[in-house]
Every structure is written in structure tokens, then in C-alpha cells.
Write an enzyme that holds these catalytic residues in place. Sequence first.
Site, short mmCIF file in Angstrom:
data_model
loop_
_atom_site.label_atom_id
_atom_site.label_comp_id
_atom_site.label_asym_id
_atom_site.label_seq_id
_atom_site.Cartn_x
_atom_site.Cartn_y
_atom_site.Cartn_z
N CYS A 161 10.73 -11.61 45.91
CA CYS A 161 12.08 -12.11 46.13
C CYS A 161 11.99 -13.18 47.22
O CYS A 161 11.66 -12.89 48.37
CB CYS A 161 12.96 -10.94 46.55
SG CYS A 161 14.66 -11.39 46.83
N CYS A 181 18.88 -5.77 48.04
CA CYS A 181 19.76 -6.91 47.80
C CYS A 181 20.85 -6.99 48.84
O CYS A 181 21.55 -6.00 49.08
CB CYS A 181 20.50 -6.77 46.48
SG CYS A 181 19.48 -6.74 45.06
N GLU A 236 13.23 -14.19 55.54
CA GLU A 236 12.54 -13.01 55.02
C GLU A 236 12.13 -13.20 53.57
O GLU A 236 12.75 -13.95 52.82
CB GLU A 236 13.48 -11.80 55.13
CG GLU A 236 13.76 -11.46 56.58
CD GLU A 236 14.65 -10.24 56.78
OE1 GLU A 236 14.30 -9.38 57.60
OE2 GLU A 236 15.71 -10.16 56.14
N CYS A 282 27.79 -9.30 51.55
CA CYS A 282 26.38 -9.70 51.73
C CYS A 282 26.07 -9.92 53.21
O CYS A 282 26.77 -10.68 53.89
CB CYS A 282 26.11 -10.97 50.94
SG CYS A 282 24.49 -11.66 51.23
N CYS A 294 23.14 -18.71 55.09
CA CYS A 294 23.84 -19.12 53.87
C CYS A 294 25.21 -19.64 54.27
O CYS A 294 25.79 -19.14 55.23
CB CYS A 294 23.98 -17.92 52.93
SG CYS A 294 24.59 -18.37 51.29
N CYS A 343 29.78 -14.51 51.17
CA CYS A 343 30.23 -13.45 50.26
C CYS A 343 30.44 -12.20 51.11
O CYS A 343 29.60 -11.87 51.95
CB CYS A 343 29.21 -13.19 49.16
SG CYS A 343 28.94 -14.66 48.14
N1 SAH Z 1 22.64 -16.53 46.91
C1 SAH Z 1 22.24 -16.15 45.62
C2 SAH Z 1 20.95 -15.35 45.60
C3 SAH Z 1 20.71 -14.31 46.68
S1 SAH Z 1 21.57 -12.78 46.65
C4 SAH Z 1 23.32 -15.38 44.94
O1 SAH Z 1 24.28 -15.00 45.60
O2 SAH Z 1 23.24 -15.19 43.74
C5 SAH Z 1 20.85 -11.74 45.38
C6 SAH Z 1 21.90 -10.78 44.75
O3 SAH Z 1 22.24 -9.69 45.64
C7 SAH Z 1 23.21 -11.48 44.45
O4 SAH Z 1 23.70 -11.11 43.19
C8 SAH Z 1 24.08 -10.97 45.54
O5 SAH Z 1 25.42 -11.13 45.23
C9 SAH Z 1 23.64 -9.53 45.65
N2 SAH Z 1 24.08 -8.86 46.89
C10 SAH Z 1 24.44 -9.44 48.05
N3 SAH Z 1 24.79 -8.49 48.96
C11 SAH Z 1 24.61 -7.30 48.37
C12 SAH Z 1 24.79 -5.94 48.80
N4 SAH Z 1 25.15 -5.65 50.03
N5 SAH Z 1 24.52 -4.96 47.92
C13 SAH Z 1 24.10 -5.25 46.67
N6 SAH Z 1 23.91 -6.50 46.21
C14 SAH Z 1 24.18 -7.53 47.04
FE1 SF4 Z 2 24.89 -16.38 50.14
FE2 SF4 Z 2 24.75 -13.73 50.10
FE3 SF4 Z 2 26.68 -14.99 48.75
FE4 SF4 Z 2 24.16 -15.11 47.88
S1 SF4 Z 2 25.41 -13.27 48.02
S2 SF4 Z 2 25.61 -16.82 48.07
S3 SF4 Z 2 23.03 -15.14 49.85
S4 SF4 Z 2 26.41 -14.99 50.99
#
Ligand code: SAH
Ligand code: SF4
Length: 425
Positions: free
Chosen positions: A134, A398, A121, A148, A141, A145
Site C-alpha cells: 500500500c 485503511c 508511511e 480518515c 492530504c 474525509c
Molecule cells: N485517497 C485515496 C486513497 C487512500 S485511502 C482515497 O481516498 O481513495 C484508502 C481507502 O481507505 C479509501 O477508500 C478510504 O476512504 C478508506 N478509509 C479511510 N479512512 C478509513 C477508516 N478509518 N476506516 C476504513 N477505511 C478508511
Molecule cells: Fe485523503 Fe483520506 Fe480522503 Fe483518501 S480517504 S482522500 S487519504 S482524506
Amino acid sequence: MQITPMAIPGHIDPVPVPREVTARSDGRVDLIGLPRARIASLLAEAGLDAKAAKLRSRQVYHWLYHRGVTDFEAMTDIAKAMRPWLAERFVIGRPEIIEAQVSTDGTRKWLLRTSDAHDYEMVFIPDETRGTLCVSSQVGCTLNCRFCHTGTMRLVRNLTPGEIVGQVMLARDALGEWPGSAPLLDAPAAIGEPALDDDDEEASEYTADGRLLTNIVMMGMGEPLYNFEHVRDALQLVMDGEGLALSKRRITLSTSGVVPMMARAGAEIGVNLAVSLHSVTKEVRDEIVPLNRKYGIEELLQACADYPGASNARRITFEYVMLKDKNDSDEDARELVRLIKHYKLPAKVNLIPFNPWPGAQYECSTPDRIKRFSQIVFGGGISAPVRTPRGRDIDAACGQLKTASERKSRAELDRLAEEKQAALG
Ligand code: SAH
Ligand code: SF4
């Protein structure tokens, strides 16, 4: 297939290393994602002498990346007879659009498909002063996390440079933002900031320079520093003054903290850095960003202090997702200020209200808690705005990105790619 085990404690997840590009059954080569020198060598391999290959590659590159054409016939300063010769050997690819959605707040999300049938996406977020694309770096991934949605997918594969830069090109197609197609010799080369083209005037809704797409964030699906070379090569094409010509000051790469790659990112890409910190204690960060078990907070902050190019004018952004009763106390806020000061980091903090998704184990902190957290950090002399969630109604905010792509065996992928090529004739 090559298997590289991930060495994150508790996350033993073999990662298939994808091929650079899936070969096309018609033998033609997709030029998108290739630097000018590579285009020149392909033209030479196809039979042009060195001088002609160099000249033609310059022209072709300009048409591809500066003018955004998708058909060799449109390359009007290339001899008519030469254009079919090019079309027999090369293609000008774009990711396939499977679905395009628009949020009530104007955010747009595109579901895209690679030529070997994987979905990913990209999201465009317009606001009054800028338009931010974005961009995804991987399908899925590896990093899991906990808050996420993308993290619940396994890594399907890394995106190629063409698939990464292709997102920017597709966005320019969709927003109607390519300059007019005047031939190379008449066109002034844009250097640094995007040039204002006469024919861009109607697109002046968001920015003074007339473009809707002004900024890029590597914050879509995936961890960009686990696909370092492809992300670097793609961003170099985006930044090239003779190509897409977006200034490095308008590009931000976000990492969850892949410490060993951060210095290279600074030296070889040099864009703004955002770090997904999300917690200031080992216990909580180990839980919510499991990569912390491998590269801890101190190591990460030291890598930020060493990041080349960071200064008060170009501060590092710390992203901090607000999770109720997890990482949102007054003590957390004070510790965040202390750490940033201790490492003397030119920093700002972006507080991101947690965006929910089906099955998530967390809740968003209350608005009052977020406000209080923000006030404490501001009180410590560090900017800490609260990011307004965008595109939640279409799951474009995000951490909400997830596609149905699954990791398939190489044999299955090859079969699907063959079927697709056969269907296309
Ligand atoms: N993988 C990279 C970039 C993609 S995520 C990273 O983790 O930095 C972009 C941002 O959105 C990151 O800071 C991530 O931690 C945050 N994010 C992920 N899941 C989220 C959620 N459910 N609500 C708000 N922010 C979130
Ligand atoms: Fe991967 Fe989501 Fe963690 Fe970013 S926030 S490193 S996309 S699992």
C-alpha cells in the site's frame, strides 16, 4: 512558493505546490524516479557522447530497476573506471526508514522520511495468495474525509516520482526480492508479469511465481489524482517490463473521486480503478467525503462508466466504509445496487469496516449490519465482500495512517534540509 487555493466549498485550504525534488548540497542527482531517456540525457550532459550515453543508460536502468542495486560498484558490466565517475555525479536513493513495525497478523508498516525531513508511511499486507504493498502518494492530504486519519493532516507536500517508486524498491529490498545480479547481457528481459528467477525460490511463501510482493495499491497517504503526474511517472517505472515489471493488472489506484483526472488516469496509467464512494446520498457523502460538494455522485459514476479499460474482467472497485447509523441501512444498500446498475458499471463493492483512530467521530457498523448490507448487494448480483481489517494493532489499517509531519514554510524546510546535509558531512 506558489499557492494554489483549493476550491472545495467550506475547505479553503491553500496548498503549497512543492518543488520537484529538493536539490542535494553535494550537487549529485538521485537517479531513482527517472525514466531511461532522462538518465541518458543526464549522462550526455555529464560528458558522454550520444551513443555511449544511450548504452550506459540502458545498463544503469537495468541495474537500478531490475536488479535493485544501490551501489554503482555492483554494476559489473560497466567498466571499473567508469563506476567512480558515475558515483561522483549520481546517487541511487531510497527513502530513509525511521521505523519498521510488524503486526500480529503479519502486516508490516514502515515510517519513511524524505530527504527534506517529511514523514510518510507504507504498508505491506501479506495473505495466502498475494502480497500487497500500500503506497503513499502525498505527505498528508487536502481532502479531509471525516472518517480518515490522514484527512486530519494538512497536505505537507506531494511525493516525487522517486519517493513513490522508491517505496516499491524499498519493499523489495526489505523482502529480499531482487533477482540475482547477473549482468544485463545474460539476463532475460522480464515482460509483463514478473519473471520467475531461479534465485527467488525460497521466497515462494505466498505466490506461485515466487514473489511476496505481487500487488500494489495506491491507497496509502494522500489522493493520488491530486499528484497525477508524479504518480503516473512512478507507476510507469513500476510497470516497465525492463524495470520493476509489475503488470498493470496487479496495480490499483484509489481515488476519492477527482472526476476531471479520471479519464487521464485511464488513458495514461491504465491500472485498475478503485473509487471511495462510501455513500449513495448527496447529504451524507457531502458530509463524509467533502470533495462530493465539488464532484457529485452522478458525475463520479458517469466518469466510472467512461473509464477506459473497465470490463467484467477488470471491474471497478467501489470502496464503502461501514459507519454505524450513517451509511449502513438496507435502503443505502439497495440504492447502491440501483446506481451501479443504472450506470451499467462493471463493478464490485469492497465493504471496509471502519477502522477507529483517536478522536474519530464515527463508530463501525455492527457485524450483523455489515453482513446484512453485504447480502443485499450480493442479492442484487454484485460482489460485496467484507474486507478483513489488517494491521489495526500497529495503526496500519485503511485510514489509520498519519504522521507527525507538519506543513512548514519554505524557509524552514530549506533550513532543515541544510542542517541535515551539514550533519551528514
Ligand atoms: N485517497 C485515496 C486513497 C487512500 S485511502 C482515497 O481516498 O481513495 C484508502 C481507502 O481507505 C479509501 O477508500 C478510504 O476512504 C478508506 N478509509 C479511510 N479512512 C478509513 C477508516 N478509518 N476506516 C476504513 N477505511 C478508511
Ligand atoms: Fe485523503 Fe483520506 Fe480522503 Fe483518501 S480517504 S482522500 S487519504 S482524506
